[in-house]
Design a protein around this motif. Structure first.
Motif, short mmCIF file in Angstrom:
data_model
loop_
_atom_site.label_atom_id
_atom_site.label_comp_id
_atom_site.label_asym_id
_atom_site.label_seq_id
_atom_site.Cartn_x
_atom_site.Cartn_y
_atom_site.Cartn_z
N THR A 27 -17.71 -28.90 -11.36
CA THR A 27 -18.23 -28.45 -10.07
C THR A 27 -17.40 -27.26 -9.61
O THR A 27 -16.17 -27.35 -9.51
CB THR A 27 -18.17 -29.58 -9.03
N VAL A 28 -18.10 -26.14 -9.38
CA VAL A 28 -17.42 -24.87 -9.04
C VAL A 28 -17.88 -24.42 -7.65
O VAL A 28 -19.08 -24.39 -7.37
CB VAL A 28 -17.77 -23.77 -10.06
N LEU A 29 -16.92 -24.08 -6.82
CA LEU A 29 -17.22 -23.62 -5.45
C LEU A 29 -16.64 -22.21 -5.27
O LEU A 29 -15.45 -21.99 -5.51
CB LEU A 29 -16.56 -24.57 -4.44
N VAL A 30 -17.52 -21.28 -4.88
CA VAL A 30 -17.05 -19.92 -4.56
C VAL A 30 -17.37 -19.66 -3.09
O VAL A 30 -18.53 -19.70 -2.68
CB VAL A 30 -17.73 -18.85 -5.46
N VAL A 31 -16.35 -19.41 -2.31
CA VAL A 31 -16.53 -19.14 -0.88
C VAL A 31 -16.62 -17.63 -0.68
O VAL A 31 -15.78 -16.88 -1.18
CB VAL A 31 -15.36 -19.73 -0.06
N GLY A 32 -17.66 -17.19 0.05
CA GLY A 32 -17.89 -15.75 0.20
C GLY A 32 -18.49 -15.19 -1.07
O GLY A 32 -18.01 -14.20 -1.63
N ALA A 33 -19.60 -15.83 -1.52
CA ALA A 33 -20.13 -15.54 -2.87
C ALA A 33 -21.33 -14.62 -2.85
O ALA A 33 -21.90 -14.36 -3.90
CB ALA A 33 -20.51 -16.86 -3.54
N ASN A 34 -21.72 -14.12 -1.68
CA ASN A 34 -22.98 -13.37 -1.64
C ASN A 34 -22.82 -11.89 -1.99
O ASN A 34 -23.83 -11.20 -2.16
CB ASN A 34 -23.67 -13.53 -0.28
N LYS A 62 -28.47 -14.27 2.93
CA LYS A 62 -27.66 -13.55 1.93
C LYS A 62 -27.30 -14.46 0.76
O LYS A 62 -27.28 -14.03 -0.39
CB LYS A 62 -26.38 -13.02 2.57
N GLY A 63 -27.02 -15.73 1.07
CA GLY A 63 -26.66 -16.68 0.01
C GLY A 63 -27.83 -16.89 -0.95
O GLY A 63 -27.63 -16.92 -2.18
N GLU A 64 -29.02 -17.01 -0.40
CA GLU A 64 -30.19 -17.23 -1.27
C GLU A 64 -30.49 -15.98 -2.10
O GLU A 64 -30.90 -16.09 -3.25
CB GLU A 64 -31.39 -17.68 -0.43
N ALA A 65 -30.30 -14.81 -1.51
CA ALA A 65 -30.49 -13.58 -2.29
C ALA A 65 -29.48 -13.53 -3.45
O ALA A 65 -29.82 -13.13 -4.58
CB ALA A 65 -30.33 -12.36 -1.39
N ALA A 66 -28.25 -13.98 -3.18
CA ALA A 66 -27.23 -14.00 -4.25
C ALA A 66 -27.61 -15.01 -5.33
O ALA A 66 -27.46 -14.73 -6.53
CB ALA A 66 -25.87 -14.35 -3.66
N ALA A 67 -28.13 -16.18 -4.91
CA ALA A 67 -28.54 -17.20 -5.90
C ALA A 67 -29.63 -16.64 -6.81
O ALA A 67 -29.61 -16.84 -8.03
CB ALA A 67 -29.02 -18.46 -5.19
N THR A 68 -30.57 -15.90 -6.22
CA THR A 68 -31.64 -15.29 -7.02
C THR A 68 -31.06 -14.26 -7.99
O THR A 68 -31.44 -14.20 -9.17
CB THR A 68 -32.67 -14.60 -6.07
N ALA A 69 -30.12 -13.45 -7.50
CA ALA A 69 -29.50 -12.43 -8.37
C ALA A 69 -28.74 -13.09 -9.52
O ALA A 69 -28.78 -12.60 -10.67
CB ALA A 69 -28.55 -11.55 -7.54
N ILE A 70 -28.07 -14.20 -9.24
CA ILE A 70 -27.30 -14.90 -10.29
C ILE A 70 -28.25 -15.47 -11.33
O ILE A 70 -28.00 -15.35 -12.53
CB ILE A 70 -26.41 -16.00 -9.66
N LYS A 71 -29.35 -16.07 -10.84
CA LYS A 71 -30.31 -16.64 -11.79
C LYS A 71 -30.89 -15.55 -12.68
O LYS A 71 -31.02 -15.71 -13.89
CB LYS A 71 -31.43 -17.38 -11.04
N SER A 72 -31.25 -14.41 -12.08
CA SER A 72 -31.87 -13.38 -12.93
C SER A 72 -30.84 -12.72 -13.85
O SER A 72 -31.18 -12.28 -14.95
CB SER A 72 -32.65 -12.36 -12.09
N ALA A 73 -29.57 -12.68 -13.47
CA ALA A 73 -28.55 -12.07 -14.35
C ALA A 73 -28.13 -13.00 -15.48
O ALA A 73 -27.75 -12.53 -16.55
CB ALA A 73 -27.32 -11.68 -13.52
N THR A 74 -28.18 -14.33 -15.22
CA THR A 74 -27.59 -15.25 -16.21
C THR A 74 -28.58 -16.28 -16.76
O THR A 74 -28.28 -16.95 -17.76
CB THR A 74 -26.43 -16.05 -15.57
#
Ligand SMILES: NC(=O)c1ccc[n+]([C@@H]2O[C@H](COP(=O)([O-])OP(=O)(O)OC[C@H]3O[C@@H](n4cnc5c(N)ncnc54)[C@H](OP(=O)(O)O)[C@@H]3O)[C@@H](O)[C@H]2O)c1
Length: 130
Positions: A27-34, A62-74
């Motif tokens: 389980t990985v937690l990144v604070v300020g991840a957007n 912003k968090g959801e936009a980051a989640a989308t970016a992470i999914k499309s990058a990885t």
């Protein structure tokens, strides 16, 4: 390794040496991840397939936009976004309590979020905000 000043400057253009490992079950937690370093770190963790990758952000949008970016990058599909505002102690306590209940364990924590302001400013709890 000891750098000369010139070699130190030149090294800033070198690729960052990235460690890779298998994070399944972690389980990985990144604070300020957007954005910024937090977002890049989160992408790197996503590429190692953790059980949970939690982006703790103060803005859901912003968090959801980051989640989308992470999914499309990885291609990693296990990103979750949770809200925390480090400038509000009650938000930090609520986040920590909910995190313990929901995830139960924390293996890797990147405590990245921060802000630097030009002028003196106070949080709602009366602390200097930087
Ligand atoms: N970049 C550099 O050269 C450098 C050098 C030395 C140290 N650092 C440190 O490295 C870290 C990341 O730097 P960066 O350049 O990637 O910063 P950045 O792009 O400004 O990102 C900072 C992150 O922290 C979040 N954040 C700020 N205040 C918050 C709060 N009260 N509660 C929750 N989240 C909050 C921001 O959310 P929002 O998007 O909602 O604002 C953003 O996601 C910081 O701690 C910084 O001080 C950076």
């Amino acid at each position: 390794m000891k750098y000369s000043f010139r070699a130190f400057l030149a090294s800033q253009w070198d690729p960052v040496p990235l460690v890779k490992d298998d994070l399944s079950g972690r389980t990985v937690l990144v604070v300020g991840a957007n954005t910024g370093l937090g977002l890049e770190a989160a992408k790197h963790f996503a590429s190692m397939g953790p059980k949970h990758l939690i982006l703790a952000c103060r803005s859901l949008k912003k968090g959801e936009a980051a989640a989308t970016a992470i999914k499309s990058a990885t291609g990693f599909d296990g990103v979750v976004v949770r809200i925390v505002d480090l400038a509000v102690f009650s938000s930090v306590i609520a986040f920590a309590e909910a995190f313990e209940k929901e995830f139960g364990q924390l293996d890797i924590h990147v405590y990245n979020a921060a802000t630097a302001v030009d002028l003196y400013d106070q949080t709602v709890d009366g602390w200097e905000s930087t």
